[in-house]
Structure formats: structure tokens, C-alpha cells
Motif scaffolding. Sequence first.
Motif, PDB file in Angstrom:
ATOM      1  N   PRO A  95       0.821  -1.219   0.000  1.00 48.32           N
ATOM      2  CA  PRO A  95       0.000   0.000   0.000  1.00 48.32           C
ATOM      3  C   PRO A  95       0.854   1.269   0.000  1.00 48.32           C
ATOM      4  N   LEU A 120      -7.496  -1.652  -4.071  1.00 49.77           N
ATOM      5  CA  LEU A 120      -7.608  -1.115  -2.708  1.00 49.77           C
ATOM      6  C   LEU A 120      -6.333  -1.406  -1.915  1.00 49.77           C
ATOM      7  N   LEU A 123      -3.302   0.973  -2.361  1.00 55.61           N
ATOM      8  CA  LEU A 123      -3.420   2.376  -1.998  1.00 55.61           C
ATOM      9  C   LEU A 123      -3.115   2.624  -0.530  1.00 55.61           C
ATOM     10  N   GLY A 125      -3.964   4.701   2.930  1.00 56.53           N
ATOM     11  CA  GLY A 125      -5.212   5.191   3.486  1.00 56.53           C
ATOM     12  C   GLY A 125      -5.498   6.594   2.972  1.00 56.53           C
ATOM     13  N   ARG A 128      -6.913   7.737  -3.574  1.00 57.43           N
ATOM     14  CA  ARG A 128      -8.062   7.805  -4.477  1.00 57.43           C
ATOM     15  C   ARG A 128      -7.855   6.891  -5.682  1.00 57.43           C
ATOM     16  N   TYR A 175     -17.243  -2.163  -5.735  1.00 55.20           N
ATOM     17  CA  TYR A 175     -16.167  -1.402  -5.102  1.00 55.20           C
ATOM     18  C   TYR A 175     -16.468  -1.060  -3.645  1.00 55.20           C
ATOM     19  N   GLY A 179     -14.249  -2.330  -0.135  1.00 59.50           N
ATOM     20  CA  GLY A 179     -13.834  -1.457   0.954  1.00 59.50           C
ATOM     21  C   GLY A 179     -13.666   0.005   0.591  1.00 59.50           C
ATOM     22  N   PHE A 180     -13.988   0.378  -0.650  1.00 57.47           N
ATOM     23  CA  PHE A 180     -13.890   1.777  -1.051  1.00 57.47           C
ATOM     24  C   PHE A 180     -15.067   2.586  -0.499  1.00 57.47           C
ATOM     25  N   ARG A 246     -12.441   6.701  -2.878  1.00 57.84           N
ATOM     26  CA  ARG A 246     -11.299   6.751  -1.969  1.00 57.84           C
ATOM     27  C   ARG A 246     -11.226   5.513  -1.078  1.00 57.84           C
ATOM     28  N   LYS A 247     -10.001   5.189  -0.686  1.00 59.65           N
ATOM     29  CA  LYS A 247      -9.784   4.180   0.352  1.00 59.65           C
ATOM     30  C   LYS A 247      -9.875   4.875   1.699  1.00 59.65           C
ATOM     31  N   HIS A 249      -9.252   6.076   5.486  1.00 62.36           N
ATOM     32  CA  HIS A 249      -8.035   6.151   6.316  1.00 62.36           C
ATOM     33  C   HIS A 249      -8.058   5.012   7.339  1.00 62.36           C
TER      34      HIS A 249
END
Length: 249
Positions: A95, A120, A123, A125, A128, A175, A179-180, A246-247, A249
Motif C-alpha cells: 500500500p 484497494l 493504496l 489510506g 483515491r 467497489y 472497501g472503497f 477513496r480508500k 483512512h
Amino acid sequence: MSEAPASTSRWDAAAYAAAGSFVPALGAAALDLLAPQPGERILDVGCGDGVLTEQIAFRGADVVGIDADPSMVAAAKERGLDVRLGSAETMAFAPNFDAAFSNAALHWMLARERVAANILAALKGGGRFAGEMGGEGNIARLQAALDEEMIVRGYAPPIEAHNWYPSVEEFAAVYEAAGFAEIDARLIERPTPVPGGIAAWVPTFRKGWLDRAGVPEDERAALAEGTAERFGSHPADYVRLRFIMRKPH
């Protein structure tokens, strides 16, 4: 831009550059949505021959591309880009990316849940993911014209899906399950003239379809011409699904 699952054929980078130059040219809106910033580390998923990957790099980002097709990867590397040969369905990046991008590629990736999970995982936290793909209704009339021409010539169109052209709801569900969050996705009708016309489009963008139907190479030009006549002078009936998310945080 390509990722070839087991059910499709490999791409020819030179043929794609000739017949498919409109794909990266019309990807500018998705690239603007990504808004790459200098110093960001960005993953380009299904980067193809690297035309848009190069534009991300020009904006000052540190970009890594991945594509499953050796011909496309070789073409991208000729641009001096950091591009890896591999599938988004099996990639395993740490990540470390601030953002991910994909243009005209996700609809070739039929293991959609694995692709979403792997993006995911790549990326940081808060990172995008922005891009564009074929959406619900994409090339419906053009595909019907091709299938009708195949049947007239004695070939049965494949039964299994060649692409994933989701609705906004279907796309968001995949998505969200990965977890997005903050998913903004919308369908955009975009009638698209193609260089060389439909007769040039068919053998490039439906090569895998023709392979699976067993259409011999020496019959494809005539089939493509027949499809073009059947479809008429209309632009290709493209429908795009443009998105950003976004993922957490």
C-alpha cells in the motif's frame, strides 16, 4: 488500454495504436478527474501502450503501470516508463500508492471483485482511484451488428460475456464491497467516431470475440466490412462509466 483475461486474445500494440488512438485521446477527462500531483506515486491499472501513463508522468507524478499484454508492455517500455507485465487480478502491490488510475481497461477484467480488492490493497489510506471504463449499454448496437454478420456467415457468437459493462449501481456495489468509500460514478453517452471506421475497429477490438467464434484470419476483413455496412455510418455507440472513489483512512 488492455488486460486480457483467459477468454480473450492478446493485443497487437501496432494495430491498437493505428485503430485505437481515440481511446487515450478521449481519456483526458478521466485523467483530469485523477488530477495527478507532482511527487505523488500513482498506479496505472491496465496501462496498455502507456500513452496516458506518460501523461501522468509529465505532470510530475511517479507512475507505475501494469498490463497483462506483452505487446502493450513492450510498447509502454519504449516510452521509458516503469511498466510491469502482470494481471490486475493477481497483482500484489504494497500500500504505497497515493492514487490509482484506469482508462478503458476495467471492462476487460472479468474477475472484478479480485481487481477491486487488489487496487484497494495498493493504496495508502485516503488514496483515491479514478478512471473510466465501458458502462451499461456500451457498443450495444455495434456488437449486435457484428453478431448478426457472424451468424449470416455461419459463425455462432460466443455465449459467455467478453466484457463487463456495469450499471452505476452494479459498479458501486463491487467497489463498496471491496472497501472503497465516497464512490462517485456516472454513465456518459459518448458517440465516438473511430479512425478507419468500423471495419478497422472490428479486427482490433473484437479479436478475442472472433477467435472464440473460430473465424479464420482470412475471413475477418470481409466480416468486418460486412459489419460496417450493417452498422452504417453512425459513430460507435460508446457509453462510458467515469468514477472516482477513496480508500478510507
